[in-house]
Design a protein around this motif. Sequence first.
Motif, mmCIF file in Angstrom:
data_model
loop_
_atom_site.group_PDB
_atom_site.id
_atom_site.type_symbol
_atom_site.label_atom_id
_atom_site.label_comp_id
_atom_site.label_asym_id
_atom_site.label_seq_id
_atom_site.Cartn_x
_atom_site.Cartn_y
_atom_site.Cartn_z
ATOM 1 N N ILE A 15 16.130 -5.186 -9.498
ATOM 2 C CA ILE A 15 15.140 -6.146 -10.007
ATOM 3 C C ILE A 15 14.993 -7.315 -9.031
ATOM 4 C CG2 ILE A 15 16.761 -7.498 -11.413
ATOM 5 C CD1 ILE A 15 14.710 -7.508 -13.635
ATOM 6 N N VAL A 16 16.061 -7.583 -8.284
ATOM 7 C CA VAL A 16 16.066 -8.664 -7.306
ATOM 8 C C VAL A 16 16.628 -8.129 -5.998
ATOM 9 C CG1 VAL A 16 17.363 -10.737 -6.640
ATOM 10 C CG2 VAL A 16 16.263 -10.646 -8.877
ATOM 11 N N GLY A 17 15.994 -8.508 -4.894
ATOM 12 C CA GLY A 17 16.554 -8.211 -3.583
ATOM 13 C C GLY A 17 16.606 -9.503 -2.787
ATOM 14 N N GLY A 18 17.724 -9.770 -2.143
ATOM 15 C CA GLY A 18 17.801 -11.020 -1.388
ATOM 16 C C GLY A 18 18.866 -10.964 -0.322
ATOM 17 N N PHE A 47 15.945 -14.991 -2.389
ATOM 18 C CA PHE A 47 15.762 -13.647 -2.940
ATOM 19 C C PHE A 47 14.344 -13.475 -3.465
ATOM 20 C CE2 PHE A 47 17.588 -16.152 -6.522
ATOM 21 C CZ PHE A 47 16.647 -15.926 -7.517
ATOM 22 N N GLY A 48 13.989 -12.249 -3.769
ATOM 23 C CA GLY A 48 12.691 -11.957 -4.374
ATOM 24 C C GLY A 48 12.903 -11.232 -5.690
ATOM 25 N N LEU A 49 12.255 -11.733 -6.724
ATOM 26 C CA LEU A 49 12.271 -11.045 -8.012
ATOM 27 C C LEU A 49 10.891 -10.455 -8.236
ATOM 28 C CD1 LEU A 49 13.424 -10.547 -11.018
ATOM 29 C CD2 LEU A 49 12.062 -12.565 -11.588
ATOM 30 N N HIS A 88 6.362 0.892 -9.519
ATOM 31 C CA HIS A 88 5.638 0.389 -8.345
ATOM 32 C C HIS A 88 4.170 0.144 -8.647
ATOM 33 C CE1 HIS A 88 9.175 2.154 -6.311
ATOM 34 N NE2 HIS A 88 8.979 1.195 -5.429
ATOM 35 N N LEU A 89 3.701 -1.004 -8.219
ATOM 36 C CA LEU A 89 2.279 -1.337 -8.269
ATOM 37 C C LEU A 89 1.830 -1.647 -6.852
ATOM 38 C CD1 LEU A 89 2.423 -3.808 -11.283
ATOM 39 C CD2 LEU A 89 1.143 -1.658 -11.271
ATOM 40 N N ALA A 90 0.515 -1.552 -6.611
ATOM 41 C CA ALA A 90 0.003 -1.949 -5.299
ATOM 42 C C ALA A 90 -0.171 -3.464 -5.233
ATOM 43 C CB ALA A 90 -1.325 -1.249 -5.026
ATOM 44 N N GLU A 91 -0.389 -4.083 -6.393
ATOM 45 C CA GLU A 91 -0.481 -5.539 -6.481
ATOM 46 C C GLU A 91 0.500 -5.994 -7.544
ATOM 47 O OE1 GLU A 91 -4.442 -7.352 -6.752
ATOM 48 O OE2 GLU A 91 -3.708 -8.583 -8.404
ATOM 49 N N PHE A 92 1.446 -6.814 -7.161
ATOM 50 C CA PHE A 92 2.406 -7.307 -8.146
ATOM 51 C C PHE A 92 2.786 -8.739 -7.791
ATOM 52 C CE2 PHE A 92 6.386 -7.018 -5.641
ATOM 53 C CZ PHE A 92 5.977 -6.207 -4.593
ATOM 54 N N TRP A 93 3.428 -9.403 -8.732
ATOM 55 C CA TRP A 93 3.792 -10.797 -8.518
ATOM 56 C C TRP A 93 5.255 -10.904 -8.147
ATOM 57 C CZ3 TRP A 93 1.056 -15.588 -10.049
ATOM 58 C CH2 TRP A 93 -0.325 -15.362 -10.138
ATOM 59 N N MET A 94 5.527 -11.797 -7.260
ATOM 60 C CA MET A 94 6.902 -11.949 -6.810
ATOM 61 C C MET A 94 7.302 -13.428 -6.864
ATOM 62 S SD MET A 94 8.881 -9.713 -4.278
ATOM 63 C CE MET A 94 8.068 -9.750 -2.712
ATOM 64 N N VAL A 95 8.549 -13.646 -7.246
ATOM 65 C CA VAL A 95 9.134 -14.988 -7.265
ATOM 66 C C VAL A 95 10.142 -15.033 -6.136
ATOM 67 C CG1 VAL A 95 10.363 -16.683 -8.659
ATOM 68 C CG2 VAL A 95 9.062 -14.861 -9.784
ATOM 69 N N ALA A 116 0.826 -1.200 0.000
ATOM 70 C CA ALA A 116 0.000 0.000 0.000
ATOM 71 C C ALA A 116 0.860 1.251 0.000
ATOM 72 C CB ALA A 116 -0.929 -0.013 1.210
ATOM 73 N N GLU A 117 2.079 1.128 -0.542
ATOM 74 C CA GLU A 117 2.945 2.310 -0.553
ATOM 75 C C GLU A 117 2.400 3.274 -1.589
ATOM 76 O OE1 GLU A 117 6.745 0.602 -1.170
ATOM 77 O OE2 GLU A 117 6.215 -0.358 -3.057
ATOM 78 N N ASN A 118 2.380 4.535 -1.214
ATOM 79 C CA ASN A 118 1.781 5.522 -2.092
ATOM 80 C C ASN A 118 2.805 6.040 -3.086
ATOM 81 O OD1 ASN A 118 -0.175 7.092 -3.147
ATOM 82 N ND2 ASN A 118 -0.730 8.106 -1.222
#
Length: 453
Positions: free
Chosen positions: A377-380, A421-423, A230-237, A222-224
């Motif tokens: 693009i990736v944080g881990g 990590f998260g992509l 940035h999206l409020a709903e996105f997909w993460m791997v 819910a980051e403004n």
Amino acid sequence: MSESVREIVARPAAGGTARVRGWVKTARHSKGVSFLEVSDGSSFDGLQVVVPPELENYESELRHAGTGWAIEADGELVDSPGKGQRYELQATRVQVVGAVDEDYPLQKKRHSFEFLRTIAHLRPRTNTIGAVLRVRNAAARAIHAFFQERGFVWLHTPIITALDAEGAGEMFRVSTLGAGESDFTGDFFGRETFLTVSGQLEAEIGALALGNVYSFGPTFRAENSNTSRHLAEFWMVEPEMAFCDLRGNAELAEAFLKHVIRAVLEACPDDMAFFEKRIAPGILENLQHVVDSPFECLTYTEAVEILDASGRKFEFPVKWGVDLQSEHERFLAEEHVKRPLVVTDYPKGIKAFYMYRNDDDRTVRAMDVLVPGVGEIVGGSQREHRRDVLERCMGEAGLSAADYGWYLDLRRHGSVPHAGFGLGFERFVQFVTGMANIRDVIPFPRTPGSAEF
Ligand code: ATP
Ligand code: MN
């Protein structure tokens, strides 16, 4: 089911009959013949249907067919004399399944992406969004294939969660309480719950039982931030690996990104050719370069020294201890190393409490993968698996051990080094397509003030 256009154009030779069902992309009516390019979504290019005036409904219907009409056509597949296509369908019967009303908004050729967002129910029919959705699909398939081939178990982490995970972002509350009610013990779950911002903490549970797992699903923030990333709903791997350190984690991220890029290039050559031509010239070469060259690796401290020495005036000045901004990330990836790079060992103060604390007690085993054009693009990270250190870090972060009892339990019962990590899936799709705005790489974008359908 009839053959798709994709299958028809892959036939080894012309000859024989074919049936195509789809929507007219463009129509040309000349004297004595009409040409309808019919797309069924299976491929970038449609199939050209040649409609002779002898057909019984030619005068009454087909002569008027235009963009958006749904038709079913039978005919003979012949070699096309026109350029840009191998075959065309010499129609012997064309049935109009659904005509379009006069105010069909996609009549005209070029529309801005802003405008297309206002007709999200029709924009998948456009060249660009159609190509994006096929690339998205190919990438999702390749992601599963990559992990499945390596024996990772797909772990379905929850969407509704009671964890306020690591403060990764602002959360949406999930509640059935009426207006003004605030006693969560009377709420649906008897406690406060949210839409997940990350499946990581649950993935750690999975990794410490099954070894290698990954989650791949929607996440919510819910980051403004009304940005193009940035999206409020996105997909993460989010893969998570037991018996793994930061190096193994970075190696996985590199192999993973290369695999998925290669798979997209292979599965969607026509869509990618379109992005090269119309959206981001040079992208094919860049992606090939990414696939062919080893990722650069720098520590955060080295990155800051490079930024410092660059002489570049940044909007946000850099100094050791502050988080890298998008402009810094892009400078490093686009101008300094000119390919993806992994930045590791960030200051503890700007990273989450669960990251493995280095011996210097100032940095943690975090890693971000930065790519040209997008930045992060990736944080881990490697996770802190030592109970005493984790408890100390939680104390420093002001978190109560009581709220994370289960998380600490994992450090008491058979704890092992682990990492993951998260992509951000949409950031990845942006990277491979060159699409500037993240709203245009997801079928139904959710952003502050906007949720259609
Ligand atoms: P940023 O600093 O760009 O907001 P973050 O540090 O908040 O990202 P993480 O919490 O590490 O991101 O999330 C993992 C990945 O998810 C990021 O690397 C990014 O690819 C993606 N991501 C994060 N927030 C968003 C968002 N609001 N919309 C789309 N993707 C996102
Ligand atoms: Mn964020």
